[in-house]
Design a protein around this motif. Structure first.
Motif, short mmCIF file in Angstrom:
data_model
loop_
_atom_site.label_atom_id
_atom_site.label_comp_id
_atom_site.label_asym_id
_atom_site.label_seq_id
_atom_site.Cartn_x
_atom_site.Cartn_y
_atom_site.Cartn_z
N THR A 50 0.79 -1.34 -0.04
CA THR A 50 -0.04 -0.01 0.02
C THR A 50 0.95 1.21 0.21
N ARG A 51 0.49 2.20 -1.02
CA ARG A 51 1.40 3.27 -1.09
C ARG A 51 0.40 4.41 -0.30
N ARG A 52 0.95 4.91 0.70
CA ARG A 52 0.11 5.90 1.79
C ARG A 52 0.99 7.09 1.76
N TYR A 92 -0.78 7.56 -4.91
CA TYR A 92 -1.12 6.76 -3.66
C TYR A 92 -2.31 6.03 -3.36
N ASP A 93 -2.52 5.06 -2.66
CA ASP A 93 -3.71 4.16 -2.46
C ASP A 93 -4.35 4.78 -1.39
N GLU A 94 -3.83 5.60 -0.37
CA GLU A 94 -4.47 5.90 0.73
C GLU A 94 -3.91 7.31 1.13
N GLU A 154 -3.34 9.48 4.65
CA GLU A 154 -3.71 9.28 6.12
C GLU A 154 -3.44 10.75 6.74
#
Length: 130
Positions: free
Chosen positions: A2-4, A111-113, A115
């Motif tokens: 996951t790319r955050r 990015y996947d997410e 934060e």
């Protein structure tokens, strides 16, 4: 993996590792799974960057992978000059990248997410413009 992107609010802008990480991802290199970081200086700036029109653009890019900003504008039913302005703002903050695609620029979200964190008190609310 996951790319955050970890986004903090109410601190000095710090994009030191963002460009390097985006370049490494683009080159297909292994990247430390620790999230990239983006610091946004005020709640007002955060609100401008993550306003509904920009969130709609980010969602459309992820979902449809448009080949150009003009195609993205068609997807969201908006005028290309307005979308271009919003896309460049998002790119300036590292939330997307513009890849050369012939004569066009292709918007890409790496990015996947996202934060979010931050300590925003009443002081953060009163600091208006950036």
């Amino acid at each position: 993996m996951t790319r955050r992107l970890h986004i903090t609010i109410g601190t000095r802008p710090d994009r030191t590792d963002l460009d390097d990480r985006l370049g490494a991802l683009d080159a297909g290199e292994d990247v430390d799974p620790q999230p990239s970081r983006l610091s946004i200086e005020s709640l007002a700036t955060f609100g401008r960057i993550f306003r509904p029109t920009n969130l709609t653009l980010l969602e459309a890019i992820v979902e449809h992978e448009p080949e150009s900003i003009r195609e993205l504008a068609r997807l969201v039913d908006r005028h290309p000059p307005e979308v271009t302005e919003n896309v460049h703002e998002l790119a300036d903050y590292g939330l997307l990248e513009l890849e050369d695609n012939g004569r066009a620029k292709r918007p890409v979200v790496w990015y996947d997410e996202f934060e979010f964190s931050g300590d925003v008190g009443l002081r953060g609310l009163e600091s208006g413009s950036t």
